[in-house]
Motif scaffolding. Sequence first.
Motif, PDB file in Angstrom:
ATOM      1  N   SER A  72       0.827  -1.208   0.000  1.00  0.00           N
ATOM      2  CA  SER A  72       0.000   0.000   0.000  1.00  0.00           C
ATOM      3  C   SER A  72       0.859   1.254   0.000  1.00  0.00           C
ATOM      4  N   LEU A  73       1.916   1.256   0.794  1.00  0.00           N
ATOM      5  CA  LEU A  73       2.816   2.411   0.852  1.00  0.00           C
ATOM      6  C   LEU A  73       3.430   2.707  -0.514  1.00  0.00           C
ATOM      7  N   LYS A  74       3.942   1.663  -1.143  1.00  0.00           N
ATOM      8  CA  LYS A  74       4.634   1.855  -2.429  1.00  0.00           C
ATOM      9  C   LYS A  74       3.672   2.202  -3.559  1.00  0.00           C
ATOM     10  N   THR A  75       2.504   1.590  -3.545  1.00  0.00           N
ATOM     11  CA  THR A  75       1.513   1.901  -4.580  1.00  0.00           C
ATOM     12  C   THR A  75       1.008   3.333  -4.437  1.00  0.00           C
ATOM     13  N   CYS A  76       0.746   3.715  -3.195  1.00  0.00           N
ATOM     14  CA  CYS A  76       0.278   5.076  -2.933  1.00  0.00           C
ATOM     15  C   CYS A  76       1.350   6.106  -3.310  1.00  0.00           C
ATOM     16  N   LEU A  77       2.603   5.788  -3.006  1.00  0.00           N
ATOM     17  CA  LEU A  77       3.703   6.683  -3.374  1.00  0.00           C
ATOM     18  C   LEU A  77       3.759   6.880  -4.881  1.00  0.00           C
ATOM     19  N   LEU A  78       3.583   5.803  -5.634  1.00  0.00           N
ATOM     20  CA  LEU A  78       3.595   5.886  -7.099  1.00  0.00           C
ATOM     21  C   LEU A  78       2.449   6.756  -7.607  1.00  0.00           C
ATOM     22  N   LEU A  79       1.257   6.562  -7.066  1.00  0.00           N
ATOM     23  CA  LEU A  79       0.095   7.349  -7.485  1.00  0.00           C
ATOM     24  C   LEU A  79       0.280   8.822  -7.171  1.00  0.00           C
ATOM     25  N   MET A  80       0.849   9.111  -6.003  1.00  0.00           N
ATOM     26  CA  MET A  80       1.095  10.509  -5.625  1.00  0.00           C
ATOM     27  C   MET A  80       2.171  11.145  -6.502  1.00  0.00           C
ATOM     28  N   PHE A  81       3.155  10.349  -6.881  1.00  0.00           N
ATOM     29  CA  PHE A  81       4.202  10.856  -7.776  1.00  0.00           C
ATOM     30  C   PHE A  81       3.611  11.225  -9.132  1.00  0.00           C
ATOM     31  N   ILE A  82       2.712  10.374  -9.637  1.00  0.00           N
ATOM     32  CA  ILE A  82       2.035  10.670 -10.907  1.00  0.00           C
ATOM     33  C   ILE A  82       1.213  11.955 -10.772  1.00  0.00           C
ATOM     34  N   PHE A  83       0.521  12.087  -9.642  1.00  0.00           N
ATOM     35  CA  PHE A  83      -0.271  13.289  -9.375  1.00  0.00           C
ATOM     36  C   PHE A  83       0.624  14.532  -9.384  1.00  0.00           C
ATOM     37  N   TYR A  84       1.804  14.406  -8.772  1.00  0.00           N
ATOM     38  CA  TYR A  84       2.740  15.540  -8.711  1.00  0.00           C
ATOM     39  C   TYR A  84       3.226  15.929 -10.109  1.00  0.00           C
ATOM     40  N   ILE A  85       3.555  14.941 -10.919  1.00  0.00           N
ATOM     41  CA  ILE A  85       4.003  15.218 -12.288  1.00  0.00           C
ATOM     42  C   ILE A  85       2.903  15.916 -13.084  1.00  0.00           C
ATOM     43  N   VAL A  86       1.671  15.444 -12.919  1.00  0.00           N
ATOM     44  CA  VAL A  86       0.534  16.078 -13.596  1.00  0.00           C
ATOM     45  C   VAL A  86       0.411  17.543 -13.171  1.00  0.00           C
ATOM     46  N   MET A  87       0.589  17.805 -11.883  1.00  0.00           N
ATOM     47  CA  MET A  87       0.481  19.183 -11.375  1.00  0.00           C
ATOM     48  C   MET A  87       1.609  20.068 -11.889  1.00  0.00           C
ATOM     49  N   ILE A  88       2.796  19.492 -12.062  1.00  0.00           N
ATOM     50  CA  ILE A  88       3.914  20.282 -12.591  1.00  0.00           C
ATOM     51  C   ILE A  88       3.587  20.796 -13.992  1.00  0.00           C
ATOM     52  N   PHE A  89       3.066  19.909 -14.823  1.00  0.00           N
ATOM     53  CA  PHE A  89       2.839  20.270 -16.217  1.00  0.00           C
ATOM     54  C   PHE A  89       1.474  20.921 -16.473  1.00  0.00           C
ATOM     55  N   PHE A  90       0.481  20.548 -15.691  1.00  0.00           N
ATOM     56  CA  PHE A  90      -0.881  21.040 -15.969  1.00  0.00           C
ATOM     57  C   PHE A  90      -1.515  21.791 -14.801  1.00  0.00           C
ATOM     58  N   GLY A  91      -0.727  22.017 -13.754  1.00  0.00           N
ATOM     59  CA  GLY A  91      -1.257  22.627 -12.542  1.00  0.00           C
ATOM     60  C   GLY A  91      -1.903  23.982 -12.750  1.00  0.00           C
ATOM     61  N   ARG A  92      -1.235  24.846 -13.505  1.00  0.00           N
ATOM     62  CA  ARG A  92      -1.800  26.181 -13.739  1.00  0.00           C
ATOM     63  C   ARG A  92      -3.149  26.090 -14.448  1.00  0.00           C
ATOM     64  N   GLY A  93      -3.231  25.224 -15.442  1.00  0.00           N
ATOM     65  CA  GLY A  93      -4.486  25.056 -16.172  1.00  0.00           C
ATOM     66  C   GLY A  93      -5.582  24.476 -15.296  1.00  0.00           C
ATOM     67  N   ILE A  94      -5.214  23.532 -14.424  1.00  0.00           N
ATOM     68  CA  ILE A  94      -6.191  22.925 -13.519  1.00  0.00           C
ATOM     69  C   ILE A  94      -6.737  23.959 -12.542  1.00  0.00           C
ATOM     70  N   ILE A  95      -5.836  24.758 -11.983  1.00  0.00           N
ATOM     71  CA  ILE A  95      -6.253  25.806 -11.041  1.00  0.00           C
ATOM     72  C   ILE A  95      -7.161  26.817 -11.730  1.00  0.00           C
ATOM     73  N   LYS A  96      -6.788  27.209 -12.921  1.00  0.00           N
ATOM     74  CA  LYS A  96      -7.593  28.176 -13.671  1.00  0.00           C
ATOM     75  C   LYS A  96      -8.971  27.608 -13.987  1.00  0.00           C
TER      76      LYS A  96
END
Length: 222
Positions: A72-96
């Motif tokens: 669970s720890l490792k799977t959750c870490l992977l999912l959160m990492f993907i979420f972070y990458i998405v926010m890096i590239f699309f975060g401004r658009g998501i917030i807007k």
Amino acid sequence: GFIPMLTSLLSIVNYRMDILEMRWLGVSDYDIGIYSVGLSLSEYSLLFADIFREVLLNKTALNDDFEAINFSLKTCLLLMFIFYIVMIFFGRGIIKLIYGSDYVGAYEVVLVILLGTFSMMYFKLLSPIFIAHGKWCFYFFSLLGGVAINIVSNLIFIPLIGIYGAAITSFLSYMFTGLMFIIKYIKSFNLKLTSLFVLNRNDYKYFLKQFKKDKINNDEQI
């Protein structure tokens, strides 16, 4: 009991102290609004931890299923990492899209706090096993340390760099609390550090075993 009640109170304080201190230090309502958006959006990443935590509460209540916990720890870490990458590239658009163009300034706040949520995820997922073992004092003092760092660091960083100082403070507070749980978990149960971070072949086998088990259970119910 009294300590569990105080622990619940500290959890709330740890997430909201920065906003209270910003008001006290005279940060504008507009900047606090920007920060609040960044804080709220970053906390969405912890939904992954909340989902896995519910499962672990049931498993650890019966026995110390380290295989399930570490998976669970490792799977959750992977999912959160993907979420972070998405926010890096699309975060401004998501917030807007969600909050409007006035809140795009929350982008940097989100990225800083998200780094801290990686550590806070370990706190959330490991807490059931410590609760099951009755380690409420450790739970309490770990949170208390995080809150103390939050309070003191806010007084230092907010006057210097405003809401970005509050974001850094949240990161430091989350990191401290999460690291305390990681260290305690490894030492208490004689585990390797790598067993908490990197998915491997055994995790794949565990996933297949659980998938087959759930499928059999569903077939029997039908």
